[in-house]
Design an enzyme around this catalytic site. Structure first.
Site, PDB file in Angstrom:
ATOM      1  N   ASN A  36       0.871  -1.176   0.000  1.00 40.67           N
ATOM      2  CA  ASN A  36       0.000   0.000   0.000  1.00 40.67           C
ATOM      3  C   ASN A  36       0.907   1.223   0.000  1.00 40.67           C
ATOM      4  O   ASN A  36       2.122   1.114   0.190  1.00 40.67           O
ATOM      5  CB  ASN A  36      -0.910  -0.028   1.231  1.00 40.67           C
ATOM      6  CG  ASN A  36      -0.107  -0.267   2.484  1.00 40.67           C
ATOM      7  OD1 ASN A  36       0.566   0.630   2.968  1.00 40.67           O
ATOM      8  ND2 ASN A  36      -0.125  -1.493   2.998  1.00 40.67           N
ATOM      9  N   ASP A  65       2.347  -9.246   1.960  1.00 40.32           N
ATOM     10  CA  ASP A  65       3.249  -8.393   2.752  1.00 40.32           C
ATOM     11  C   ASP A  65       3.382  -8.886   4.177  1.00 40.32           C
ATOM     12  O   ASP A  65       4.469  -8.815   4.768  1.00 40.32           O
ATOM     13  CB  ASP A  65       2.739  -6.958   2.777  1.00 40.32           C
ATOM     14  CG  ASP A  65       2.677  -6.371   1.392  1.00 40.32           C
ATOM     15  OD1 ASP A  65       3.654  -6.511   0.653  1.00 40.32           O
ATOM     16  OD2 ASP A  65       1.633  -5.799   1.045  1.00 40.32           O
ATOM     17  N   HIS A 103       9.346  -2.419  -3.156  1.00 41.84           N
ATOM     18  CA  HIS A 103       8.024  -2.007  -2.691  1.00 41.84           C
ATOM     19  C   HIS A 103       7.249  -1.370  -3.835  1.00 41.84           C
ATOM     20  O   HIS A 103       7.640  -0.323  -4.363  1.00 41.84           O
ATOM     21  CB  HIS A 103       8.179  -1.004  -1.530  1.00 41.84           C
ATOM     22  CG  HIS A 103       6.872  -0.491  -1.006  1.00 41.84           C
ATOM     23  ND1 HIS A 103       6.501   0.828  -1.116  1.00 41.84           N
ATOM     24  CD2 HIS A 103       5.853  -1.124  -0.395  1.00 41.84           C
ATOM     25  CE1 HIS A 103       5.298   0.981  -0.564  1.00 41.84           C
ATOM     26  NE2 HIS A 103       4.897  -0.185  -0.118  1.00 41.84           N
TER      27      HIS A 103
HETATM   28  P1  ADP Z   1      -2.721  -6.754  -3.315  1.00 39.86           P
HETATM   29  O1  ADP Z   1      -3.029  -5.569  -2.445  1.00 39.86           O
HETATM   30  O2  ADP Z   1      -1.789  -6.391  -4.406  1.00 39.86           O
HETATM   31  O3  ADP Z   1      -3.972  -7.426  -3.785  1.00 39.86           O
HETATM   32  P2  ADP Z   1      -2.215  -8.993  -1.491  1.00 39.86           P
HETATM   33  O4  ADP Z   1      -1.032  -9.167  -0.617  1.00 39.86           O
HETATM   34  O5  ADP Z   1      -3.543  -8.854  -0.854  1.00 39.86           O
HETATM   35  O6  ADP Z   1      -1.861  -7.723  -2.400  1.00 39.86           O
HETATM   36  O7  ADP Z   1      -2.311 -10.186  -2.509  1.00 39.86           O
HETATM   37  C1  ADP Z   1      -1.364 -10.402  -3.530  1.00 39.86           C
HETATM   38  C2  ADP Z   1      -1.274 -11.886  -3.836  1.00 39.86           C
HETATM   39  O8  ADP Z   1      -0.513 -12.517  -2.798  1.00 39.86           O
HETATM   40  C3  ADP Z   1      -2.610 -12.616  -3.878  1.00 39.86           C
HETATM   41  O9  ADP Z   1      -2.761 -13.242  -5.157  1.00 39.86           O
HETATM   42  C4  ADP Z   1      -2.526 -13.649  -2.756  1.00 39.86           C
HETATM   43  O10 ADP Z   1      -3.110 -14.889  -3.131  1.00 39.86           O
HETATM   44  C5  ADP Z   1      -1.032 -13.815  -2.573  1.00 39.86           C
HETATM   45  N1  ADP Z   1      -0.599 -14.240  -1.221  1.00 39.86           N
HETATM   46  C6  ADP Z   1      -1.085 -13.844  -0.012  1.00 39.86           C
HETATM   47  N2  ADP Z   1      -0.383 -14.415   0.995  1.00 39.86           N
HETATM   48  C7  ADP Z   1       0.584 -15.176   0.406  1.00 39.86           C
HETATM   49  C8  ADP Z   1       1.659 -16.003   0.904  1.00 39.86           C
HETATM   50  N3  ADP Z   1       1.880 -16.169   2.209  1.00 39.86           N
HETATM   51  N4  ADP Z   1       2.457 -16.615   0.012  1.00 39.86           N
HETATM   52  C9  ADP Z   1       2.242 -16.484  -1.325  1.00 39.86           C
HETATM   53  N5  ADP Z   1       1.269 -15.723  -1.841  1.00 39.86           N
HETATM   54  C10 ADP Z   1       0.438 -15.082  -1.006  1.00 39.86           C
HETATM   55 NA    NA Z   2      -1.396  -3.999  -2.127  1.00 43.28          NA
HETATM   56 NA    NA Z   3      -0.235  -6.675  -0.129  1.00 44.66          NA
END
Ligand code: ADP
Ligand code: NA
Ligand code: NA
Length: 254
Positions: free
Chosen positions: A63, A73, A123
């Site tokens: 973010n 994250d 980032h």
């Molecule tokens: P954004 O705000 O860009 O949507 P997110 O972190 O919510 O970011 O999600 C980005 C991607 O990370 C999603 O496709 C989700 O399935 C994946 N994701 C979330 N946690 C993990 C993890 N521990 N390991 C691998 N991928 C993950």
């Molecule tokens: Na994000």
């Molecule tokens: Na994220």
């Protein structure tokens, strides 16, 4: 490839639909984009980092304020030291606002937080704050394809030299961009990044983003396209939300 900053890209996501999206878009280019080898890992970041990936840069789909509280994250934050890491990370970002699509490289080496080969976090804010989905189905190119492309492009452009770049789905979690939209944009970014001819690269990107300003490219562009076997008509009518990227990306090595 004008420079090979990384030998390998691992597209890593726990979501099966995101991984399936990448795989289906990558298949024709046999998991290589120019000199970069690309693989898909359907699993958690934590498990991936237990493997030997050499020196690593991880893209944080963050973010605008650098909080690491959710999604990918949060997993990254856990790997690198939890709350203390988050505080340090935000201070590296100047504790301030970074616009969506920007990229800031945070060097983790020698910070006391470098673990499991992770040397850098790139980032890339995919949203200002995780309040609601950024995707509007009536404007897929503006709110989905462009966003995921710009984030991926900037990550590729600014990633420092490492053995492995790890990238999750961008905006596919809290961002709410459908997997097939984000995956198409990410794979297009990877493939177009490997196009050597800079002018052709620019033309392809402009069309993918739904823009078309001939004034930038003079008379050369049509000949350029012909030289690489790109159908000019297909390029002119290309719509990222409808057409396959294979229609405008040629197979010849460029
Ligand atoms: P954004 O705000 O860009 O949507 P997110 O972190 O919510 O970011 O999600 C980005 C991607 O990370 C999603 O496709 C989700 O399935 C994946 N994701 C979330 N946690 C993990 C993890 N521990 N390991 C691998 N991928 C993950
Ligand atoms: Na994000
Ligand atoms: Na994220």
């Amino acid at each position: 490839m004008e420079s090979t900053k990384f030998a390998r890209i691992v597209l890593c996501d726990t979501s099966k639909s995101v991984c399936d999206g990448w795989r289906s878009m990558l298949r024709p280019c046999s998991y290589r984009c120019g000199a970069i080898s690309v693989s898909v890992y359907n699993g958690t970041l934590g498990t991936l980092l237990k493997r030997d990936c050499g020196t690593v840069a991880v893209v944080s789909p963050g973010n605008s304020f650098g909080f690491l509280g959710g999604g990918f994250d949060a997993a990254l934050c856990r790997e690198l030291g939890g709350e203390q890491f988050e505080r340090w990370f935000r201070s590296q970002l100047g504790d301030r606002y970074h616009p969506v699509g920007s990229a800031t490289v945070v060097a983790v080496s020698d910070s006391g937080f470098d673990r499991r080969g992770v040397r850098y976090v790139v980032h890339v804010p995919t949203m200002v704050a995780p309040c609601r989905s950024v995707y509007d189905r009536s404007k897929p190119v503006a709110t989905g394809y462009s966003r995921a492309f710009d984030c991926m492009w900037n990550a590729l452009l600014w990633c420092p030299e490492v053995d492995t770049l790890v990238v999750p789905g961008l905006a596919t979690g809290y961002g709410g961009v459908p997997a097939e939209v984000a995956c198409k944009s990410m794979v297009f970014a990877l493939r177009v990044f490997a196009v050597r001819d800079r002018e052709l690269q620019n033309i392809l990107i402009m069309r993918f983003l739904g823009e078309w300003y001939r004034g930038f490219f003079g008379e050369r562009w049509a000949r350029e396209c012909e030289r690489y076997g790109i159908d000019v008509k297909a390029l002119e009518r290309f719509d990222a939300s409808r057409d396959s990227i294979d229609e405008i990306l040629p197979w010849v090595s460029m």
